[in-house]
Design an enzyme around this catalytic site. Structure first.
Site, PDB file in Angstrom:
ATOM      1  N   LEU A  20       0.809  -1.227   0.000  1.00 56.16           N
ATOM      2  CA  LEU A  20       0.000   0.000   0.000  1.00 56.16           C
ATOM      3  C   LEU A  20       0.842   1.277   0.000  1.00 56.16           C
ATOM      4  CD1 LEU A  20      -2.804  -1.207   2.453  1.00 56.16           C
ATOM      5  CD2 LEU A  20      -2.880  -1.122  -0.054  1.00 56.16           C
ATOM      6  N   GLY A  24      -0.224   1.459  -4.829  1.00 55.43           N
ATOM      7  CA  GLY A  24      -1.122   0.437  -4.280  1.00 55.43           C
ATOM      8  C   GLY A  24      -2.319   1.065  -3.591  1.00 55.43           C
ATOM      9  N   SER A  44       3.677  -3.655   6.854  1.00 55.71           N
ATOM     10  CA  SER A  44       3.524  -2.966   8.136  1.00 55.71           C
ATOM     11  C   SER A  44       2.120  -2.341   8.134  1.00 55.71           C
ATOM     12  CB  SER A  44       4.589  -1.881   8.294  1.00 55.71           C
ATOM     13  OG  SER A  44       4.420  -0.929   7.284  1.00 55.71           O
ATOM     14  N   ALA A  86       9.063  -4.078  -8.084  1.00 57.70           N
ATOM     15  CA  ALA A  86       9.462  -5.260  -8.855  1.00 57.70           C
ATOM     16  C   ALA A  86      10.812  -5.772  -8.381  1.00 57.70           C
ATOM     17  CB  ALA A  86       9.527  -4.898 -10.336  1.00 57.70           C
ATOM     18  N   SER A 138      -0.204   1.610 -16.174  1.00 56.21           N
ATOM     19  CA  SER A 138       0.452   2.879 -16.463  1.00 56.21           C
ATOM     20  C   SER A 138      -0.451   4.055 -16.110  1.00 56.21           C
ATOM     21  CB  SER A 138       0.821   2.975 -17.945  1.00 56.21           C
ATOM     22  OG  SER A 138       1.414   4.233 -18.197  1.00 56.21           O
ATOM     23  N   LYS A 192       3.909  -3.525 -21.504  1.00 52.46           N
ATOM     24  CA  LYS A 192       4.136  -2.380 -20.596  1.00 52.46           C
ATOM     25  C   LYS A 192       5.602  -1.942 -20.675  1.00 52.46           C
ATOM     26  CE  LYS A 192       3.468   0.686 -17.303  1.00 52.46           C
ATOM     27  NZ  LYS A 192       4.718   1.100 -16.756  1.00 52.46           N
ATOM     28  N   HIS A 195       5.908  -0.016 -23.759  1.00 53.13           N
ATOM     29  CA  HIS A 195       5.260   1.276 -23.488  1.00 53.13           C
ATOM     30  C   HIS A 195       6.256   2.214 -22.812  1.00 53.13           C
ATOM     31  CE1 HIS A 195       3.486   3.972 -20.483  1.00 53.13           C
ATOM     32  NE2 HIS A 195       2.450   4.121 -21.284  1.00 53.13           N
ATOM     33  N   ASN A 196       6.950   1.703 -21.813  1.00 58.12           N
ATOM     34  CA  ASN A 196       7.909   2.551 -21.109  1.00 58.12           C
ATOM     35  C   ASN A 196       9.075   2.936 -22.008  1.00 58.12           C
ATOM     36  OD1 ASN A 196       6.234   2.083 -18.939  1.00 58.12           O
ATOM     37  ND2 ASN A 196       7.899   1.832 -17.486  1.00 58.12           N
ATOM     38  N   GLU A 199       7.915   5.645 -23.988  1.00 58.32           N
ATOM     39  CA  GLU A 199       7.876   6.821 -23.086  1.00 58.32           C
ATOM     40  C   GLU A 199       9.277   7.475 -23.009  1.00 58.32           C
ATOM     41  OE1 GLU A 199       6.023   5.955 -19.144  1.00 58.32           O
ATOM     42  OE2 GLU A 199       7.907   6.656 -18.297  1.00 58.32           O
ATOM     43  N   TYR A 200      10.312   6.638 -22.943  1.00 56.68           N
ATOM     44  CA  TYR A 200      11.684   7.169 -22.927  1.00 56.68           C
ATOM     45  C   TYR A 200      11.967   7.943 -24.215  1.00 56.68           C
ATOM     46  CZ  TYR A 200      13.757   4.536 -18.929  1.00 56.68           C
ATOM     47  OH  TYR A 200      14.095   4.039 -17.703  1.00 56.68           O
ATOM     48  N   ARG A 455      32.422 -10.277 -44.280  1.00 55.49           N
ATOM     49  CA  ARG A 455      32.235 -11.452 -43.422  1.00 55.49           C
ATOM     50  C   ARG A 455      32.672 -12.710 -44.159  1.00 55.49           C
ATOM     51  NH1 ARG A 455      27.332 -12.870 -42.530  1.00 55.49           N
ATOM     52  NH2 ARG A 455      27.647 -13.877 -40.508  1.00 55.49           N
ATOM     53  N   HIS A 461      31.716 -16.745 -44.171  1.00 49.96           N
ATOM     54  CA  HIS A 461      30.350 -16.787 -43.639  1.00 49.96           C
ATOM     55  C   HIS A 461      29.289 -16.877 -44.729  1.00 49.96           C
ATOM     56  CE1 HIS A 461      31.730 -16.335 -39.607  1.00 49.96           C
ATOM     57  NE2 HIS A 461      32.363 -15.197 -39.863  1.00 49.96           N
TER      58      HIS A 461
HETATM   59  C1  6PG Z   1       3.919   4.601 -16.169  1.00 55.60           C
HETATM   60  C2  6PG Z   1       5.369   4.935 -15.924  1.00 55.60           C
HETATM   61  C3  6PG Z   1       5.847   4.281 -14.668  1.00 55.60           C
HETATM   62  C4  6PG Z   1       7.151   4.855 -14.142  1.00 55.60           C
HETATM   63  C5  6PG Z   1       8.284   4.744 -15.085  1.00 55.60           C
HETATM   64  C6  6PG Z   1       9.449   5.609 -14.727  1.00 55.60           C
HETATM   65  O1  6PG Z   1       3.651   4.039 -17.222  1.00 55.60           O
HETATM   66  O2  6PG Z   1       3.089   4.914 -15.332  1.00 55.60           O
HETATM   67  O3  6PG Z   1       6.138   4.470 -16.984  1.00 55.60           O
HETATM   68  O4  6PG Z   1       5.895   2.911 -14.907  1.00 55.60           O
HETATM   69  O5  6PG Z   1       6.955   6.166 -13.775  1.00 55.60           O
HETATM   70  O6  6PG Z   1       8.673   3.428 -15.071  1.00 55.60           O
HETATM   71  O7  6PG Z   1      10.535   5.031 -15.304  1.00 55.60           O
HETATM   72  P1  6PG Z   1      12.010   5.535 -15.139  1.00 55.60           P
HETATM   73  O8  6PG Z   1      12.240   5.776 -13.672  1.00 55.60           O
HETATM   74  O9  6PG Z   1      12.828   4.395 -15.651  1.00 55.60           O
HETATM   75  O10 6PG Z   1      12.102   6.775 -15.929  1.00 55.60           O
END
Ligand code: 6PG
Length: 485
Positions: A20, A24, A44, A86, A138, A192, A195-196, A199-200, A455, A461
């Protein structure tokens, strides 16, 4: 609120949440606000009590202290959502829960777990008759509370017992929940992860656009915030562009400077971007935008090396003159085109992962649930959904008529931006590599033929020929005739 330390509470909980911390707690509150009875558990009990003290009135919660009590508080089949960091802790929590659960019960891991761990856990729990669902969630803290995007993997059977609840608490776009069953075992955590990765790439591209406007045009962060606000009213409309304007407009109370100028320029990472690139390497999928974004964060973090390198000659060369309005529009176009490339690459990786593991992930369904709730939510996702609806076997997102048109319209601006940055010595790894990827994709004859020749020269090769099938080798250290092998 039903608050009980015993198991005698009349109503049983439809879902239990263990772990939590903020994510959570927020997701537990989201379930309760949507009318579900939620059993709460935390290692806790202080966190459980804090949640109940602050938000206990938002719905029906069952307070539990121990795992057996927690398990006992749940209706059958039991559904338990784990929201812990994780890693190793996850296995310990799963084991403790599994030992107390019955066949048919469902454990959901809502953390950012590595998908191969999820595959392993799902197989191990399936042997014990338990369902394990790795669910990517996410949307950050706010999304967890008000509607995240949810990407559940695991057995289809478990989705029947779980899906309607997840769909109810997820974000909704045009009446469609931002949650769908992605596929078996680790597929939810895999998508996911990608997805991240996207996001990067998205954030790196935004950061490069900011740097260009600041360095080339000399705009102040507040002015660049206005540019992003304007962009957010068009095709680039997205959560990340929207919050970029917010961050750039923020002034540091202590110094009166733009906040962005007092933040240390070293980007951290928890690991999902790195995982995406490692997986892409294994699958042989070029995710250059994501790769550059991960490496750019690593370079930004190499503080000692960067400090030592100050003073290296820039060797700038005269750049074509820029007009303010035209340059802003060029950067917008370059950002959009590079973004298309990053998503095209991410979807390629998802399709390669799906083939590799036999998941049958539907890219159109994924684009549909990414339209809301998640960090990469954007108007653009509607277009991706449409692209896959029109052609589920699209060879690349870039080849969808809409995206093709947009990228082709942007390509000259994209080149001007890369030239402007390169002449001035401004690092733009994601813009430049996305353009190179585009050029690589459309180039009819790549120099890979020479690589094959080399190669074959040093390692026998072999190579294929353009004019007939088979594998061939030139006897380089002999008479240099060719043999078929
Ligand atoms: C989401 C975000 C979440 C988290 C990132 C941050 O989808 O809600 O992606 O999962 O904020 O993982 O990732 P970094 O710390 O690697 O930038």
């Amino acid at each position: 609120m039903t608050s009980s330390t015993s198991n005698t509470s009349a109503a049983k909980a439809q879902i239990g949440v263990t772990g939590l911390a903020v994510m959570g707690s927020n997701i537990a509150r989201n379930f309760a606000r949507n009318g579900f009875v939620v059993a709460l558990h935390n290692r806790s009990v202080g966190r459980t009590d804090a949640l109940l003290a602050e938000h206990g009135g938002e719905g029906e919660f069952i307070r539990t202290e121990t795992v057996p009590e927690f398990i006992e508080a749940l209706e059958s089949p039991r559904r338990v959502l784990i929201m812990v960091k994780a890693g190793e802790a996850t296995d310990a929590v799963i084991e403790e829960l599994a030992a107390a659960m019955d066949p048919g019960d469902i454990i959901i891991d809502g953390g950012n777990a590595l998908y191969t761990d999820t595959i392993r856990r799902e197989a191990a729990l399936a042997k014990r008759g338990l369902h394990f669902v790795g669910a990517g969630i996410s949307g950050g803290e706010e999304g967890a509370l008000n509607g995240p995007a949810i990407m559940p993997g695991g057995p289809a059977e478990s989705y029947r017992a779980l899906g309607p609840m997840l769909e109810k608490i997820s974000a909704q776009v045009d009446g469609t929940p931002c949650c769908t069953h992605i596929g078996p075992d680790g597929s939810g955590h895999f998508v996911k992860m990608v997805h991240n990765g996207i996001e990067y790439a998205d954030m790196q591209l935004i950061a490069e656009a900011y740097q260009l406007l600041r360095t080339v045009l000399g705009l102040e962060p507040a002015e660049i915030a206005d540019v992003f606000r304007e962009w957010n009213a068009g095709d680039l409309e997205s959560y990340l562009v929207e919050i970029t304007a917010e961050v750039l407009a923020q002034v540091d109370a202590e110094t009166g400077k733009p906040l962005v100028d007092v933040i240390v320029d070293s980007a951290e990472q928890k690991g999902t971007g790195r995982w995406t690139v490692k997986s892409a390497l294994d699958l042989g999928v070029p995710v250059t935008g994501i790769g550059e974004a991960v490496f750019a964060r690593a370079l930004s973090g190499a503080r000692d090396q960067r400090a030592a390198a100050q003073g290296l000659v820039a060797g700038t060369i005269e750049a074509p003159p820029v007009d303010r309005t035209a340059f802003i529009e060029d950067v917008r176009s370059a950002l959009y085109a590079s973004k298309v490339i990053a998503y095209a690459q991410g979807f390629d990786q998802i399709s390669a992962g799906s083939d590799e593991y036999g998941w049958d992930v539907q890219p159109g369904a994924l684009a549909t649930i990414w339209r809301g709730g998640c960090i990469i939510r954007a108007r653009f996702l509607d277009r991706i959904k449409d692209a896959y609806a029109a052609d589920p076997d699209l060879p690349s997102l870039v080849l969808d008529p809409y995206f093709r048109g947009e990228v082709e319209r942007s390509v000259e601006a994209w080149r001007r931006v890369v030239v402007a940055a390169t002449c001035r010595g401004i690092p733009i790894p994601a813009f430049a590599s996305s353009l190179s990827y585009y050029d690589g994709l459309r180039t009819e004859r790549l120099p890979a033929a020479l690589i094959q020749g080399l190669r074959d020269y040093f390692g026998a090769h072999t190579y294929e020929r353009v004019d007939r099938s088979g594998h061939f080798h030139t006897l380089w250290s002999g008479d240099r005739t060719e043999v078929e092998v």
